[in-house]
Design an enzyme around this catalytic site. Structure first.
Site, PDB file in Angstrom:
ATOM      1  N   ASN A 122       0.843  -1.202   0.000  1.00  0.00           N
ATOM      2  CA  ASN A 122       0.000   0.000   0.000  1.00  0.00           C
ATOM      3  C   ASN A 122       0.876   1.249   0.000  1.00  0.00           C
ATOM      4  OD1 ASN A 122       0.650  -0.853   2.663  1.00  0.00           O
ATOM      5  ND2 ASN A 122      -1.087   0.220   3.555  1.00  0.00           N
ATOM      6  N   ILE A 123       0.369   2.260  -0.682  1.00  0.00           N
ATOM      7  CA  ILE A 123       1.117   3.516  -0.867  1.00  0.00           C
ATOM      8  C   ILE A 123       0.170   4.670  -0.512  1.00  0.00           C
ATOM      9  CG2 ILE A 123       2.403   4.925  -2.520  1.00  0.00           C
ATOM     10  CD1 ILE A 123       2.659   2.289  -4.243  1.00  0.00           C
ATOM     11  N   GLU A 124       0.428   5.289   0.638  1.00  0.00           N
ATOM     12  CA  GLU A 124      -0.486   6.336   1.111  1.00  0.00           C
ATOM     13  C   GLU A 124      -0.111   7.709   0.559  1.00  0.00           C
ATOM     14  OE1 GLU A 124      -0.731   5.814   5.391  1.00  0.00           O
ATOM     15  OE2 GLU A 124      -1.981   4.021   5.096  1.00  0.00           O
TER      16      GLU A 124
ATOM     17  N   GLU B 189      -3.246  -4.576  -2.936  1.00  0.00           N
ATOM     18  CA  GLU B 189      -3.809  -5.463  -3.961  1.00  0.00           C
ATOM     19  C   GLU B 189      -3.841  -4.766  -5.321  1.00  0.00           C
ATOM     20  OE1 GLU B 189      -4.948  -4.618  -0.999  1.00  0.00           O
ATOM     21  OE2 GLU B 189      -6.531  -5.962  -0.301  1.00  0.00           O
TER      22      GLU B 189
ATOM     23  N   CYS C 112     -10.433  -4.480   0.546  1.00  0.00           N
ATOM     24  CA  CYS C 112     -11.510  -3.479   0.590  1.00  0.00           C
ATOM     25  C   CYS C 112     -12.426  -3.671  -0.622  1.00  0.00           C
ATOM     26  CB  CYS C 112     -10.934  -2.065   0.623  1.00  0.00           C
ATOM     27  SG  CYS C 112     -10.369  -1.459  -0.986  1.00  0.00           S
TER      28      CYS C 112
HETATM   29  N1  THU Z   1      -5.377  -1.143   2.594  1.00  0.00           N
HETATM   30  C1  THU Z   1      -4.869  -2.002   1.659  1.00  0.00           C
HETATM   31  O1  THU Z   1      -3.708  -1.893   1.254  1.00  0.00           O
HETATM   32  N2  THU Z   1      -5.687  -2.966   1.183  1.00  0.00           N
HETATM   33  C2  THU Z   1      -6.990  -3.125   1.536  1.00  0.00           C
HETATM   34  O2  THU Z   1      -7.710  -3.875   0.895  1.00  0.00           O
HETATM   35  C3  THU Z   1      -7.503  -2.411   2.702  1.00  0.00           C
HETATM   36  C4  THU Z   1      -6.727  -1.203   3.099  1.00  0.00           C
HETATM   37  C5  THU Z   1      -4.511  -0.052   3.099  1.00  0.00           C
HETATM   38  C6  THU Z   1      -4.905   1.309   2.656  1.00  0.00           C
HETATM   39  C7  THU Z   1      -4.304   2.173   3.734  1.00  0.00           C
HETATM   40  O3  THU Z   1      -2.950   2.444   3.386  1.00  0.00           O
HETATM   41  C8  THU Z   1      -4.308   1.291   4.968  1.00  0.00           C
HETATM   42  O4  THU Z   1      -4.518  -0.026   4.497  1.00  0.00           O
HETATM   43  C9  THU Z   1      -5.382   1.654   5.978  1.00  0.00           C
HETATM   44  O5  THU Z   1      -6.623   1.713   5.375  1.00  0.00           O
END
Ligand code: THU
Length: 139
Positions: free
Chosen positions: A45-47, A58, A93
């Site tokens: 994940n990349i915020e 994903e 998600c």
């Molecule tokens: N996140 C994911 O990488 N995948 C998901 O399916 C659910 C959420 C990440 C997004 C964000 O960086 C962190 O989890 C908190 O929501």
């Protein structure tokens, strides 16, 4: 999927956790996407400071794969947790489930949720996205 294949996906997903860019949530997620070609694509994940542009692990894996010519997939493994601690499953998600629906057969595509190599469960996409809307609905 064989136990060996599943373990390899779990290993790859866990390895991706170190790349997660999570200055806002500290919630690390790693994914390993197995294409029908046999190649495995990792994702983290990349915020973003503006929050909404955040990309889930994903989708990172899917977009990497599709951008390299892959269109068919067998399975994805997802791991994650606060501070990278894998105490519980990190289910995909809704947006990520919809992206899976675009490229995967909901009857056969497998989603592996794991907290380690010894503890995982395997779901079909149709179980996590019942009555999903996909490309076939537009034909
Ligand atoms: N996140 C994911 O990488 N995948 C998901 O399916 C659910 C959420 C990440 C997004 C964000 O960086 C962190 O989890 C908190 O929501």
């Amino acid at each position: 999927m064989s136990e060996t294949e599943i373990r390899k996906l779990i290993d790859t997903a866990v390895d991706q956790l170190k790349f997660s860019y999570v200055p806002y949530s500290d919630f690390r997620v790693g994914a390993a996407l197995l294409a029908k070609s046999g190649k495995i694509y990792g994702g983290c994940n990349i915020e973003n400071a503006s929050y909404t542009p955040t990309n889930c692990a994903e989708r990172t894996a899917f977009f990497k794969a599709v951008s390299e010519g892959e269109r068919e997939f067998r399975a994805i493994c997802i791991v994650g947790g606060k501070g990278g601690n894998l105490t519980q499953y990190a289910p995909p998600c809704g947006v990520c489930r919809q992206v899976m629906m675009e490229f995967c057969d909901p009857e056969t595509f497998q989603i592996i949720l794991a907290t380690g190599k010894e503890h995982y469960d395997v779901f079909f996409l149709k179980e996590l996205l019942p009555q999903g809307f996909g490309p076939l609905n537009l034909m």
